[in-house]
Scaffold this motif. Structure first.
Motif, PDB file in Angstrom:
ATOM      1  N   VAL A 179       3.999   3.589   2.757  1.00 34.02           N
ATOM      2  CA  VAL A 179       4.198   2.148   2.807  1.00 34.02           C
ATOM      3  C   VAL A 179       5.459   1.839   2.006  1.00 34.02           C
ATOM      4  N   PHE A 180       6.409   1.179   2.650  1.00 37.17           N
ATOM      5  CA  PHE A 180       7.651   0.784   1.998  1.00 37.17           C
ATOM      6  C   PHE A 180       7.544  -0.678   1.590  1.00 37.17           C
ATOM      7  N   VAL A 181       7.719  -0.929   0.288  1.00 34.09           N
ATOM      8  CA  VAL A 181       7.617  -2.282  -0.249  1.00 34.09           C
ATOM      9  C   VAL A 181       8.782  -2.526  -1.205  1.00 34.09           C
ATOM     10  N   GLY A 182       8.870  -3.755  -1.712  1.00 36.44           N
ATOM     11  CA  GLY A 182       9.820  -4.042  -2.783  1.00 36.44           C
ATOM     12  C   GLY A 182      11.247  -4.188  -2.333  1.00 36.44           C
ATOM     13  N   GLY A 183      11.464  -4.365  -1.033  1.00 37.03           N
ATOM     14  CA  GLY A 183      12.823  -4.545  -0.528  1.00 37.03           C
ATOM     15  C   GLY A 183      12.829  -5.512   0.638  1.00 37.03           C
ATOM     16  N   ASP A 225      12.845 -12.569  11.652  1.00 37.22           N
ATOM     17  CA  ASP A 225      13.232 -12.768  10.259  1.00 37.22           C
ATOM     18  C   ASP A 225      13.001 -11.462   9.495  1.00 37.22           C
ATOM     19  N   PRO A 226      13.714 -11.254   8.408  1.00 33.82           N
ATOM     20  CA  PRO A 226      13.451 -10.061   7.598  1.00 33.82           C
ATOM     21  C   PRO A 226      12.009 -10.026   7.118  1.00 33.82           C
ATOM     22  N   ALA A 227      11.460  -8.831   7.023  1.00 29.92           N
ATOM     23  CA  ALA A 227      10.101  -8.630   6.533  1.00 29.92           C
ATOM     24  C   ALA A 227      10.148  -8.048   5.122  1.00 29.92           C
ATOM     25  N   GLU A 228       8.985  -7.891   4.535  1.00 33.49           N
ATOM     26  CA  GLU A 228       8.902  -7.388   3.158  1.00 33.49           C
ATOM     27  C   GLU A 228       8.422  -5.947   3.079  1.00 33.49           C
ATOM     28  N   ALA A 229       7.739  -5.470   4.124  1.00 29.08           N
ATOM     29  CA  ALA A 229       7.118  -4.152   4.033  1.00 29.08           C
ATOM     30  C   ALA A 229       6.945  -3.553   5.426  1.00 29.08           C
ATOM     31  N   VAL A 230       6.817  -2.233   5.443  1.00 30.34           N
ATOM     32  CA  VAL A 230       6.557  -1.517   6.689  1.00 30.34           C
ATOM     33  C   VAL A 230       5.719  -0.291   6.353  1.00 30.34           C
ATOM     34  N   SER A 251       4.457  -8.845   5.624  1.00 27.94           N
ATOM     35  CA  SER A 251       4.572  -9.152   4.203  1.00 27.94           C
ATOM     36  C   SER A 251       3.931  -8.045   3.378  1.00 27.94           C
ATOM     37  N   GLU A 252       4.324  -7.964   2.110  1.00 31.69           N
ATOM     38  CA  GLU A 252       3.723  -6.962   1.234  1.00 31.69           C
ATOM     39  C   GLU A 252       2.241  -7.233   1.048  1.00 31.69           C
TER      40      GLU A 252
END
Length: 560
Positions: free
Chosen positions: A28-32, A42-47, A59-60
């Motif tokens: 899980v990629f978060v924090g960016g 739109d840009p997201a927060e996590a993937v 979203s995270e």
């Protein structure tokens, strides 16, 4: 279909029938900031990622709770995550060899070139060939090509062969020319090449395009462990710069098996799409075309050449060079022979990637492709979408711009060529032919697909430079001129497509790569800032942070 439902379907696809238990993601990629590359997103927060595939974007708060005990949480620390960047025209072996041999790309004058040759020769055995690559004279104070006499002063009786940055010309010293059997006085000119001569007809040491083969016997080809090392170094360089994929051009047929095995052994992490050198292809139904067992290497294209390069005046022009009366470049292919090959390629489902730089060269390639495509409707449906490419497409006649879209031909272009060539192309072409030079905006407006690359090691091969060149059309110091057609720049969103979804399309992978969507392969390029919004002069100062290929972090600046 909602993204939530799509994520559930992806998760169900990797568990036992019936979907009794949903597995937790592997990463899980978060924090960016996550840029999906999907129009309107739109840009997201996590993937999140499972088994190399994207599961969910959002979203995270939505995605972090899906993590299980074994999920790896990746904190991006404010970095920006994009679909994996692909270099659509690169010579992987050349990138690796650049790390192993005399690199001349920072030489700033003939004086520096001579001194570099002198220093390099001190570490070689007597008589050993000195080989180097990467020089380009366009901004040297001497304002000329180097010649054999320059090298003779410091070569100490050894053969010296130095290839120009574009790979379409070289300079050799007198010892090398004589060892190759070249008559210095009024040499015989080879087909598709040129031995440059001075006004008295004596060879200068410059060999253009096919003439370069005359000295090829002096340079031993890499093999065995040395060849493997070169490819491994090339792959490492690409991933450290932020590339996840590479359309690997002019691959020797005999190297395909090696590339497959290196990838399968985990020694070559970058995703490869190979275009093999037509000179080594006997049968287009050969089993050389296919993919590696791990699916990271696909060989589906064949590379052809219509002309040479603009800088060495080998590019084939409709009218003579503005700065060299009577010369209009070199035609390297014949119509009858090439049309036979092109029709065989259509039947075999092999993609054609045709090198063409000059306006006459591009016209001829489009003409020949149009003739070949007359057979399309007689082919099975799976063969009717060939997605053939013109590699470089640098100088176009005004009427040819619309033909790319009309014929479905992909323009495979390298933005950095425009910011390097601006220092000499106006003198080569004259003011009028600049209308069709590096015409990205015109091609896109006409409906064409541009797949972006670097042509490394001809250029540095840095995705930041290529992105910057496409949106700024200025050199690395910020220099340009009002005559350098600033209206041909592209938008940031288009530049992103040039290195993500359009390369995916150009390699028949748009349903699996090129955007961040549930179910697609998890190839990500992570940079320290936002390529889409930072001031253009700050693009070059952004840093690669992480490269992810099929859900595996293959390089990170934190771990090297």
């Amino acid at each position: 279909m909602s993204r939530f439902l799509a994520a559930i379907l992806v998760l169900c696809a990797v568990v036992a029938p019936g979907c009794e238990r949903v597995r937790s993601p592997d990463l899980v990629f978060v924090g960016g900031v996550v840029h999906t590359g999907v129009d309107g997103d739109d840009p997201a927060e996590a993937v999140s990622v499972l088994d190399g595939r994207i599961v969910q974007i959002g979203s995270e708060n939505e995605i972090r709770p899906t993590a299980g005990r074994d999920t790896q949480i990746i904190d991006l620390e404010g970095a920006h995550l994009y679909p994996g960047f692909t270099d659509s025209h690169v010579h992987l072996l050349g990138v690796g060899e650049r790390e192993l041999e005399l690199n001349l790309d920072r030489v700033g004058s003939i004086g520096e070139l001579v001194e570099t040759v002198a220093q390099a020769g001190r570490s070689l055995a007597d008589g050993q060939v000195l080989f180097g690559r990467g020089w380009i004279e366009t901004r040297w104070p001497e304002a000329r090509f180097p010649n054999r006499q320059d090298l003779d002063r410091v070569s100490q009786g050894r053969p010296v062969v130095l290839v120009r940055a574009d790979g379409h010309a070289l300079v050799a010293n007198t010892v090398a020319l004589r060892a190759a059997g070249i008559n210095l006085d009024h040499p015989i000119q080879p087909d598709g090449g040129r031995i440059d001569v001075d006004p008295s007809g004596v060879a200068t040491g410059m060999l253009i395009d096919n003439a370069m083969a005359l000295v090829s016997g002096l340079m031993a080809e890499r093999s065995g462990a040395e060849l493997e090392t070169a490819y491994e170094k090339g792959g490492a360089v690409l991933t450290q710069l932020g590339w996840t994929g590479a359309h690997n051009m002019s691959v020797p047929v005999e190297h395909v098996a090696l590339l497959n095995s290196l990838s399968e052994a985990g020694k070559l992490p970058v995703r490869l799409y190979n275009a093999v050198d037509v000179a080594g292809v006997g049968d287009l139904s050969s089993d050389v075309f296919g993919q590696s067992k791990n699916g990271l290497v696909i060989t589906r294209a064949v590379k052809l050449y219509m002309d040479g390069a603009l800088g060495s005046r080998g590019a084939l022009l409709a009218e003579p060079y503005a700065d060299r009366s009577g010369e209009a470049g070199l035609q390297l292919s014949s119509e009858a022979e090439t049309l036979v090959l092109m029709r065989e390629a259509l039947k075999a489902g092999v993609q054609v990637a045709f090198h063409a730089i000059g306006d006459r060269a591009n016209t001829l390639v489009l003409d020949w492709m149009e003739k070949a495509f007359a057979d399309l409707q007689s082919l099975p449906p799976a063969r009717r979408d060939p997605r053939w490419r013109i590699e470089h497409a640098q100088i176009l006649s005004p009427g040819d711009t619309v033909r790319f879209a009309k014929l479905g031909v992909v323009a495979s272009m390298q933005p950095s060529h425009a910011i390097g060539d601006l220092h000499f192309a106006p003198s080569r072409l004259g003011p009028e032919r600049l209308d069709g030079a590096y015409a990205w905006r015109s091609l896109i407006d006409a409906g064409a697909i541009i797949t972006g690359g670097s042509d490394a090691p001809v250029e540095k091969g840095d995705p930041r430079i290529e992105f910057y060149a496409a949106v700024a059309r200025k050199d690395l110091t910020g220099f340009s001129t009002p005559d350098w057609r600033p209206e041909e720049t592209v938008t940031r969103a288009e530049a992103l497509k040039m290195f993500t979804i359009w390369p995916a399309y150009a390699s028949f992978r748009e349903t699996e790569l090129g955007t961040i969507e549930a179910g697609k392969i998890a190839d990500f390029s992570v940079f320290s800032g936002d390529l889409l919004t930072v001031p253009e002069d700050e693009i070059l100062s952004l840093e690669p942070v992480m490269t992810v290929i099929e859900g595996r972090i293959v390089w990170s600046r934190n771990t090297g």
